[in-house]
Motif scaffolding. Structure first.
Motif, short mmCIF file in Angstrom:
data_model
loop_
_atom_site.label_atom_id
_atom_site.label_comp_id
_atom_site.label_asym_id
_atom_site.label_seq_id
_atom_site.Cartn_x
_atom_site.Cartn_y
_atom_site.Cartn_z
N PRO A 172 -89.26 22.35 15.31
CA PRO A 172 -89.04 21.68 13.90
C PRO A 172 -87.89 20.61 13.86
N HIS A 173 -88.39 19.71 13.22
CA HIS A 173 -87.50 18.52 12.92
C HIS A 173 -87.71 17.74 11.74
N VAL A 234 -88.25 31.69 5.53
CA VAL A 234 -89.81 31.34 5.32
C VAL A 234 -90.40 30.18 6.09
N GLU A 235 -91.52 30.38 6.62
CA GLU A 235 -92.42 29.46 7.34
C GLU A 235 -93.52 29.22 6.40
N VAL A 236 -93.76 28.11 6.29
CA VAL A 236 -95.15 27.97 5.53
C VAL A 236 -96.09 27.06 6.52
N ALA A 237 -97.41 27.59 6.64
CA ALA A 237 -98.37 27.22 7.54
C ALA A 237 -99.50 26.33 6.82
N GLN A 255 -86.92 17.68 3.19
CA GLN A 255 -86.23 19.04 3.17
C GLN A 255 -86.79 20.06 3.98
N TRP A 256 -87.91 20.04 4.13
CA TRP A 256 -89.02 20.74 5.02
C TRP A 256 -89.11 20.30 6.42
N ALA A 257 -88.34 20.83 7.46
CA ALA A 257 -89.05 20.58 8.74
C ALA A 257 -90.18 20.78 9.23
N HIS A 258 -90.93 20.07 10.16
CA HIS A 258 -92.24 20.47 10.52
C HIS A 258 -92.11 20.59 12.08
N ALA A 259 -93.12 21.55 12.33
CA ALA A 259 -93.26 21.84 13.85
C ALA A 259 -94.70 22.15 14.03
N ILE A 260 -95.11 22.00 15.62
CA ILE A 260 -96.14 22.37 16.05
C ILE A 260 -95.80 23.45 17.17
N HIS A 261 -96.17 24.79 16.88
CA HIS A 261 -96.09 26.01 17.84
C HIS A 261 -96.84 25.81 18.78
N ARG A 262 -96.31 26.26 19.89
CA ARG A 262 -97.58 26.25 21.21
C ARG A 262 -98.73 27.27 20.85
N ARG A 263 -98.54 28.33 20.23
CA ARG A 263 -99.66 29.11 20.00
C ARG A 263 -100.66 28.59 19.01
#
Length: 306
Positions: A172-173, A234-237, A255-263
């Motif tokens: 997340p960044h 909270v996490e929003v997909a 304001q909302w960090a974005h990420a890509i999870h390995r799964r």
């Protein structure tokens, strides 16, 4: 004993050359060598999960959760499906693969088309930057046909290659806001994925009944009940289909960090992210001259990875 240690050390160094992880970052390649993920790499799972609904612009509770039927507004997300054709996708990836990919953190590979930047010192160098790649010119022109992107002028393109075999992910960044402007635009290629959004701001999110969508939707004039949930839990997909364009602005950008999870990487995924200049580098800004030079180079579309 010393010889065995030296051999083991050399083997580890050679193995780690196959990945670009540094510090606390890791991927499947270096984790296998270390015989398991380091404790600091096991990400904390958010307690409450919501799904972004493009039709309503809200984050809604999943059907199998305690928050089914509840939602909160999630502004700043635009999803444009089928932005490129399968043929255009194949051609773009073929041309990307014609140039070398550099190893990056957390099992990713990358190609950068942009100035060399030291974000901590807020300095950049034009040296080596010749512009965005030629195959992106048509893509950028097409962006201008969509509402909210009419004046979008990218000055940087970063291609990222994700692979399940490498355990690719990105933590997340929030993207830099000194050099990069309001809109982050990403083209998702080869496979669908999920962009996970999280926010570390204190306080709570106010939930209300999920809005109805479609021809039978109500006008929302009835006062709805509400409940709240801690923002940090909270996490929003955001489900991002293959060949779609994702645009983040406003709160989703800052304001909302974005990420890509390995799964969420189940097959090879290539993402091309385009960034525009911040106001400091645009006409009237303190560094407008440098900004003009950057844009002139970027939009020549004669670039190679730097």
């Amino acid at each position: 004993m010393a010889a065995a240690t030296a051999v083991a050390g050399a083997a580890e160094a050679a193995h780690l050359q196959a990945c670009g992880c540094k510090g606390i970052r890791s991927c499947l390649i270096c984790e296998r060598l270390r015989q398991g993920p380091p404790p600091w790499q096991i990400s904390t799972q958010k307690k409450y999960h919501f799904l972004y609904c493009p039709d309503s612009g809200c984050a809604v509770g999943p059907e199998d959760s305690d928050f089914k039927g509840w939602a909160f507004p999630f502004p700043g997300v635009t999803l444009i499906k089928d932005f490129v054709t399968p043929e255009e996708e194949a051609e773009m990836v073929h041309l990307m693969d014609s140039d070398p990919w550099k190893l990056s953190q957390s099992g990713r590979r990358k190609q950068d088309y942009g100035p060399k930047v030291n974000f901590r010192k807020q300095k950049l160098k034009m040296a080596g930057f010749q512009g965005l790649p030629s195959f992106s010119q048509k893509v950028v022109q097409r962006m201008g046909l969509y509402p909210g992107l009419e004046d979008f002028q990218p000055v940087e393109q970063c291609n990222l290659d994700y692979s399940p075999e490498r355990g690719s992910a990105i933590d997340p960044h929030l993207d830099d806001a000194w050099l990069w402007g309001e809109r982050l635009v990403s083209l998702n290629l080869l496979s669908a994925t999920v962009v996970s959004m999280s926010c570390e701001a204190p306080g709570s999110l106010l939930l209300s009944e999920a809005p109805s969508v479609g021809p039978d939707a109500s006008d929302g004039s009835v006062v709805a009940p509400s409940r709240s949930v801690p923002c940090q839990e909270v996490e929003v997909a955001i489900s991002v289909p293959c060949r779609s364009l994702l645009v983040l602005t406003g709160a989703a950008r800052h304001q909302w960090a974005h990420a890509i999870h390995r799964r969420h990487i189940n097959a090879r995924r290539v993402c091309a992210t385009f960034r525009e200049l911040s106001s400091e580098f645009l006409p009237g800004g303190k560094q407008q001259t440098l900004g003009r030079e950057l844009l002139q180079a970027a939009l020549s579309f004669r670039g190679r990875p730097v």
